[in-house]
Design a protein around this motif. Structure first.
Motif, PDB file in Angstrom:
ATOM      1  N   ASN A  33      23.004   7.252  36.570  1.00  0.00           N
ATOM      2  CA  ASN A  33      22.120   7.752  37.633  1.00  0.00           C
ATOM      3  C   ASN A  33      20.857   8.380  37.062  1.00  0.00           C
ATOM      4  OD1 ASN A  33      24.175   7.083  39.556  1.00  0.00           O
ATOM      5  ND2 ASN A  33      25.187   9.029  39.096  1.00  0.00           N
ATOM      6  N   PRO A 163      23.155  -0.184  33.368  1.00  0.00           N
ATOM      7  CA  PRO A 163      21.875  -0.042  34.080  1.00  0.00           C
ATOM      8  C   PRO A 163      21.558   1.433  34.313  1.00  0.00           C
ATOM      9  CG  PRO A 163      23.589  -0.808  35.586  1.00  0.00           C
ATOM     10  CD  PRO A 163      24.186  -0.829  34.212  1.00  0.00           C
ATOM     11  N   GLU A 165      19.195   4.194  36.533  1.00  0.00           N
ATOM     12  CA  GLU A 165      18.316   4.411  37.682  1.00  0.00           C
ATOM     13  C   GLU A 165      17.054   5.187  37.300  1.00  0.00           C
ATOM     14  OE1 GLU A 165      20.127   6.156  41.078  1.00  0.00           O
ATOM     15  OE2 GLU A 165      21.355   4.389  41.543  1.00  0.00           O
ATOM     16  N   LYS A 166      17.201   6.170  36.383  1.00  0.00           N
ATOM     17  CA  LYS A 166      16.049   7.031  36.078  1.00  0.00           C
ATOM     18  C   LYS A 166      16.192   7.612  34.678  1.00  0.00           C
ATOM     19  CE  LYS A 166      13.596  11.095  37.896  1.00  0.00           C
ATOM     20  NZ  LYS A 166      13.637  12.208  38.876  1.00  0.00           N
ATOM     21  N   THR A 191      10.630  -3.953  31.681  1.00  0.00           N
ATOM     22  CA  THR A 191      10.337  -3.975  33.116  1.00  0.00           C
ATOM     23  C   THR A 191       8.937  -3.460  33.462  1.00  0.00           C
ATOM     24  OG1 THR A 191      11.421  -1.812  33.292  1.00  0.00           O
ATOM     25  CG2 THR A 191      12.737  -3.760  33.798  1.00  0.00           C
ATOM     26  N   GLN A 209      12.072   4.231  35.795  1.00  0.00           N
ATOM     27  CA  GLN A 209      13.042   4.032  36.874  1.00  0.00           C
ATOM     28  C   GLN A 209      13.569   2.597  36.840  1.00  0.00           C
ATOM     29  OE1 GLN A 209      10.908   5.120  40.466  1.00  0.00           O
ATOM     30  NE2 GLN A 209      11.699   7.200  40.391  1.00  0.00           N
ATOM     31  N   ASN A 210      14.804   2.461  37.300  1.00  0.00           N
ATOM     32  CA  ASN A 210      15.433   1.146  37.489  1.00  0.00           C
ATOM     33  C   ASN A 210      15.351   0.270  36.243  1.00  0.00           C
ATOM     34  OD1 ASN A 210      16.006   1.770  40.227  1.00  0.00           O
ATOM     35  ND2 ASN A 210      13.937   1.166  40.811  1.00  0.00           N
ATOM     36  N   PRO A 212      17.321  -2.211  34.080  1.00  0.00           N
ATOM     37  CA  PRO A 212      18.536  -3.027  34.085  1.00  0.00           C
ATOM     38  C   PRO A 212      19.261  -2.920  32.748  1.00  0.00           C
ATOM     39  CG  PRO A 212      16.623  -4.279  34.849  1.00  0.00           C
ATOM     40  CD  PRO A 212      16.110  -3.021  34.230  1.00  0.00           C
ATOM     41  N   ASP A 467      15.541  -7.154  40.597  1.00  0.00           N
ATOM     42  CA  ASP A 467      16.317  -5.993  40.201  1.00  0.00           C
ATOM     43  C   ASP A 467      16.846  -6.142  38.782  1.00  0.00           C
ATOM     44  OD1 ASP A 467      19.236  -4.243  41.248  1.00  0.00           O
ATOM     45  OD2 ASP A 467      17.218  -3.454  41.025  1.00  0.00           O
ATOM     46  N   THR A 474      11.393  -4.141  40.655  1.00  0.00           N
ATOM     47  CA  THR A 474      12.541  -3.288  40.939  1.00  0.00           C
ATOM     48  C   THR A 474      12.183  -2.012  41.668  1.00  0.00           C
ATOM     49  OG1 THR A 474      12.288  -2.319  38.747  1.00  0.00           O
ATOM     50  CG2 THR A 474      13.808  -4.142  38.956  1.00  0.00           C
ATOM     51  N   SER A 475      11.000  -1.471  41.439  1.00  0.00           N
ATOM     52  CA  SER A 475      10.653  -0.174  42.024  1.00  0.00           C
ATOM     53  C   SER A 475       9.961  -0.315  43.367  1.00  0.00           C
ATOM     54  CB  SER A 475       9.738   0.599  41.066  1.00  0.00           C
ATOM     55  OG  SER A 475       8.537  -0.129  40.845  1.00  0.00           O
ATOM     56  N   LYS A 477      10.102  -0.508  46.903  1.00  0.00           N
ATOM     57  CA  LYS A 477      11.044  -0.308  48.001  1.00  0.00           C
ATOM     58  C   LYS A 477      10.628  -1.087  49.248  1.00  0.00           C
ATOM     59  CE  LYS A 477      12.494   4.246  46.383  1.00  0.00           C
ATOM     60  NZ  LYS A 477      12.614   5.689  46.702  1.00  0.00           N
TER      61      LYS A 477
END
Length: 565
Positions: A33, A163, A165-166, A191, A209-210, A212, A467, A474-475, A477
């Motif tokens: 996370n 992976p 997230e942050k 990324t 962020q994000n 993979p 993703d 990926t970022s 939204k």
């Protein structure tokens, strides 16, 4: 009648070749996370690192992080692992193992030749969020050149299988008097979605962020070499100009890729908007049919039971289609129709069944009567020709041999099914059973729903690829929200399509009346054991009933009813 029962049971057994099974596989999963990364670079070129992992764990015993020696360090020491949820500091063991023992960790070379830190999390059969702190010292992390000091370090490598997230990171250089002009920093990630900057005091901060799995994150910085007293990685070459040139080239490549991805983003966004508009038009079409379509046609006479054959010349395929409220035979009914038609051809004297004395062997033989399109409907004739081809030059064929022939000739079976469907549909069209305009509406509704689902799957696949870092979106939204919106439109349309299709009157009055009679006959055959003796039909008529009972998938039920009577 006993022979007929044997025949029906054996022929219906051919359906077993169409059964398919499948299975599912489950696996463990991990998601980091948040990774809080902090490093302090020392004057002796070492670097003290602290990583705080906020991680979601499912069905996992041990966590790993490995470091490639080619990453630029001599060794890693002073390793500690702490469970922040309990405050427990793990014990160090000195043995490599895939499943580390409880409350323990190791820090040593793994079989691949990399330095590895691994610790037990004890969640083999559970899931949830956990927090851990990993501390270690990287010796000789900084290289000293003739004109600068250089730290080139991988926060996570391409071999990191979790992976993220942050990532929030900070690196503090050894000289607090450094200004941001003294320090040059670059960040590398597959990324292209992170930010990095330096500030006065020799502080470098970065956020991503994000990320993979198996995507590296690197930090590279140069600063005055006087900040470092000694390093085992020393050379006497000027390096700063080469480093800047190399990073400028990589930056140009990354910017070109970003611009391409930005264009891709606009294109995908425009496509999704158009798809949403298209989806809403499909929803509007369904609603219009549901609200404004004519009321359903009802049979002129509503039968509870019907003991006669609704139409004497009806083929099993035609009757099956009507009982399923369809204008063609369904693929799931193919085997039943095939068996029922063979029984009907037997009654019409176009083929015969020979049952051996032990009743374990049934043979099929063509009679001297050769049917044509003038005395058989197209669906019946297609099945007769199929059986005749299977028999070939032989005098007869067993049911088992016919089943083997079916298994070996899949394409011929598919062609036969198509011929049956076409024959049934042509009969209904030629005899005013169906409304072709309503059928076209139904087909358009189905194609519209299928196209929406296909586009939705493609949209979700595209975002899934993004993703994974392939499209670099990926970022974004907005893209994800648009895909979700389109998926909701697709689900709504699918539900409305089912309702709208049922509101269409594909059968005219003639078809509706015959469907009601077949439904009533099916109910009669199902409940006939409860009838009074005087209401029962002759045994001869039950031979015909058995043909349609086989087509409807209720031959066993009818046979058991006959045994009772």
């Amino acid at each position: 009648m006993k022979v007929k029962v044997k025949i029906s049971i054996i022929i219906v057994a051919i359906l077993s070749i169409f059964l398919v099974s499948k299975g599912n596989v489950e696996a463990s999963s991990l998601m980091l996370n948040n990774l809080e990364y902090s490093a302090v670079v020392n004057e002796d070129a070492s670097m003290d690192v602290t990583e705080i992992w906020d991680i979601n764990i499912s069905d996992t015993n041990t966590l790993f992080k490995s470091f490639e020696y080619g990453n630029g360090f001599t060794d890693i020491t002073n390793v500690k692992v702490t469970d922040l949820d309990s405050g427990l500091e793990f014990d160090q063991i000195y043995e490599y193992m895939y499943h580390v023992t409880d409350n323990s960790y190791y820090a040593l070379d793994n079989p691949s030749g990399d330095f590895e830190i691994a610790w037990n999390v004890g969640m083999d059969n559970s899931y949830g969020d956990r927090k851990f702190k990993i501390e270690y010292t990287v010796n000789d992390a900084v290289a000293i050149h003739n004109d600068c000091a250089e730290l080139y370090w991988q926060i996570v490598g391409n071999n990191f299988e979790i992976p993220i997230e942050k990532i929030d990171g900070k690196i503090i250089l050894p000289d607090s008097n450094l200004t941001k002009d003294d320090v040059k920093v670059w960040g590398h990630t597959d990324t292209l979605n992170g930010v990095i900057n330096s500030s006065d005091g020799g502080i470098i901060e970065f956020q991503l962020q994000n990320i993979p799995e198996e995507n590296m994150v690197e930090i590279r910085t140069t600063f005055p070499k006087d900040s470092i007293l000694y390093s085992a990685r020393m050379d006497y070459d000027d390096a700063i100009d080469d480093i800047i040139s190399e990073e400028t080239t990589w930056a140009d490549i990354a910017n070109t890729k970003r611009n391409g991805l930005k264009t891709t983003l606009y294109i995908i966004g425009g496509i999704i908007i158009l798809c949403c508009v298209y989806g809403l038009t499909r929803v509007y079409t369904c609603l219009k049919i549901i609200i404004y379509s004519n009321s359903k046609i009802k049979p002129l006479t509503d039968y509870d039971y019907f003991r006669d054959i609704p139409r004497e010349d009806a083929t099993p395929a035609q009757a099956s289609a009507l009982i399923h409220n369809s204008y063609s035979s369904t693929s799931s009914s193919f085997g039943k129709i095939f068996a029922a038609t063979m029984m009907d051809l037997n009654l019409k004297k176009y083929l015969s069944f020979i049952v051996e004395k032990d009743e374990d062997l049934v043979k099929i033989r063509l009679t001297e009567n050769v049917p044509t399109e003038y005395n058989l409907y197209k669906d019946e004739l297609a099945i007769y020709n199929f059986v005749a081809t299977a028999i070939g030059d032989k005098e007869e064929i067993t049911v088992k041999q016919l089943q083997n022939y079916i298994e070996r000739n899949a394409r011929s079976v598919e062609s036969l099914a198509s011929k049956i469907n076409r024959g049934v549909e042509e009969y209904f069209k030629e005899n005013d059973y169906i409304d072709q305009d309503e059928i076209k509406k139904r087909v358009k509704l189905s194609l519209g729903s299928i196209s929406l689902i296909a586009i939705a799957l493609f949209g979700l696949f595209t975002y899934g690829m993004a993703d994974m870092g392939i499209l670099g979106l990926t970022s974004n939204k907005l893209i994800l929200s648009s895909v979700i919106l389109y998926a909701l439109i697709t689900i709504t349309n699918s539900i409305l399509t089912i309702i709208a299709r049922k509101r269409l009157n594909i059968f005219r009055q003639k078809g509706v009346d015959e469907i009601d009679k077949w439904d009533a006959l099916k109910k009669f055959m199902k409940d006939f054991s409860m009838m009074d003796e005087k209401d029962l039909p002759s045994l001869v008529l039950w031979e015909k009933y058995l043909v349609y009972a086989t087509a409807f998938g209720m031959a066993d039920k009818v046979i058991s009813q006959l045994k009772i009577r």
